[in-house]
Design an enzyme around this catalytic site. Structure first.
Site, PDB file in Angstrom:
ATOM      1  N   ASP A 186      -5.881  -5.095   8.935  1.00  0.00           N
ATOM      2  CA  ASP A 186      -5.134  -3.867   8.690  1.00  0.00           C
ATOM      3  C   ASP A 186      -5.544  -2.869   9.755  1.00  0.00           C
ATOM      4  OD1 ASP A 186      -4.323  -5.172   6.317  1.00  0.00           O
ATOM      5  OD2 ASP A 186      -6.107  -4.419   5.286  1.00  0.00           O
TER       6      ASP A 186
ATOM      7  N   ASP B  52       1.073  -4.925  -5.796  1.00  0.00           N
ATOM      8  CA  ASP B  52      -0.216  -4.252  -5.654  1.00  0.00           C
ATOM      9  C   ASP B  52      -0.601  -3.663  -7.010  1.00  0.00           C
ATOM     10  OD1 ASP B  52       0.070  -4.889  -3.025  1.00  0.00           O
ATOM     11  OD2 ASP B  52       0.315  -2.833  -2.305  1.00  0.00           O
TER      12      ASP B  52
END
Length: 349
Positions: free
Chosen positions: A129, A8
């Protein structure tokens, strides 16, 4: 099962968050390219990369980092974060990225998701998500009123083949993936499911592999040293362990249910070999007790059963298999084998 090591990116750095909270961002590696190369040396074929700045700002903030990894390693790179229009999709997929992940766009602009899937097929994945089962968007800063399986079903209808599911409450916590929600998702759609969030070590990789998932994303556990990438890949490559379902008997009953209506179609028996064939081929295989041999439903009649989901009961000794039925399920020509009523009166009255 595919292992996706995760990188990330925030402010150009390799970071990890806890439960999607940007305030918890901490640096976990020095250089994204060198980190990717270490994953490749460990045997990884794919890498999962997220533009955290892009997810928040709806822009391709860290695109140069992702393209550098894609073009200077042999890894297949999937990228998510900030991809809100076809120009962004075209840019990534024409410059070396193997697959892009649409998250917020799938919730807020389904027409865009439909256009992207129509153009690029399985090079488009949908990232779902969820927080308490409800889909989050905009870098997880907003929570919608859309339930995660409802969104998955809508995405499957437009042709999506791959869904990446993250339980936000598990992300970056090393508390294990949400196996219950992953099972719920697998039962709701026939897409390939990639688990994300909570992987803490090799035991979680084994559990996800045995759940029959397409892939697993691992981030924090790799950086803390709790999970070795090479070991994870080796474990993911092993066949699923199905032995627990046959601990009591070599044969177990399998209830066949039509996925679209919930109607019970038939009951047959499986041994470990027929269950494995069912999982590998996507069509039902059984063990004939009278003929003492394997048989593939529909092999002679053409009335095949396409697998939607396979679930075990709480005692691990009965299977529920949801299918798309072609033609009649019963050899008599009836759609279901259960067509002979025994009693009509309402019991208890």
């Amino acid at each position: 099962m595919i292992i996706f090591p995760a990188i990330d990116i925030k402010d150009g750095n390799c970071v990890r968050l806890v439960k999607g909270d940007y305030a918890t961002a901490h640096r976990v590696a020095e250089d994204p390219l060198e980190t990717a190369r270490r994953f490749e040396a460990a045997g990884a074929e794919w890498i999962h990369m997220v533009d955290l700045d892009g997810a928040k700002d709806a822009a391709l903030v860290n695109k140069d980092i992702f393209l550098r990894v894609a073009n200077q390693t042999g890894l297949k790179v999937e990228v998510g974060g900030g991809i809100r229009n076809m120009e962004a999709v075209d840019y990534y997929l024409s410059n070396g990225i193997a697959r892009v992940i649409l998250g917020s766009a799938a919730v807020k602009n389904p027409a865009f998701a439909r256009e992207a899937v129509a153009k690029y097929g399985d090079r488009i994945a949908i990232g779902i998500d969820a927080r308490n089962g409800m889909v989050a968007a905009e870098g997880w800063l907003d929570t919608s009123d859309v339930y995660f399986t409802d969104l998955a079903a809508e995405m499957e209808k437009i042709g999506v083949k791959t869904i990446i599911f993250t339980d936000i409450s598990r992300d970056g916590t090393l508390t294990g993936p949400n196996l219950a929600q992953l099972a719920e998702l697998s039962g709701a759609v026939s897409c390939d499911i990639v688990a994300s969030g909570g992987v803490s070590g090799i035991e979680d990789i084994i559990a996800l592999r045995n759940a029959g998932l397409y892939g697993a994303i691992a981030g924090k556990a790799i950086y803390t040293g709790d999970l070795d990438v090479a070991n994870a890949i080796a474990e993911a490559d092993k066949p699923r362990d199905l032995s627990r379902y046959f601990a009591k008997s070599e044969l177990i009953p399998a209830i066949i249910q039509e996925a679209s209506t919930g109607e019970v179609l038939m009951l047959a028996y499986m041994n470990e070999q027929s269950l494995r064939l069912t999982l590998e081929t996507g069509r039902t295989w059984f063990w004939s007790r009278s003929r003492n041999q394997l048989w593939n439903k529909g092999e002679t009649s053409g009335h095949y059963q396409k697998i939607v989901s396979v679930s075990g009961d709480c005692d691990d000794d009965t299977l529920l298999i949801r299918v798309e039925q072609t033609g009649a399920a019963c050899h008599t020509g009836n759609h279901s084998c259960f067509f002979q009523p025994i009693a009509f009166r309402k019991f208890g009255q």
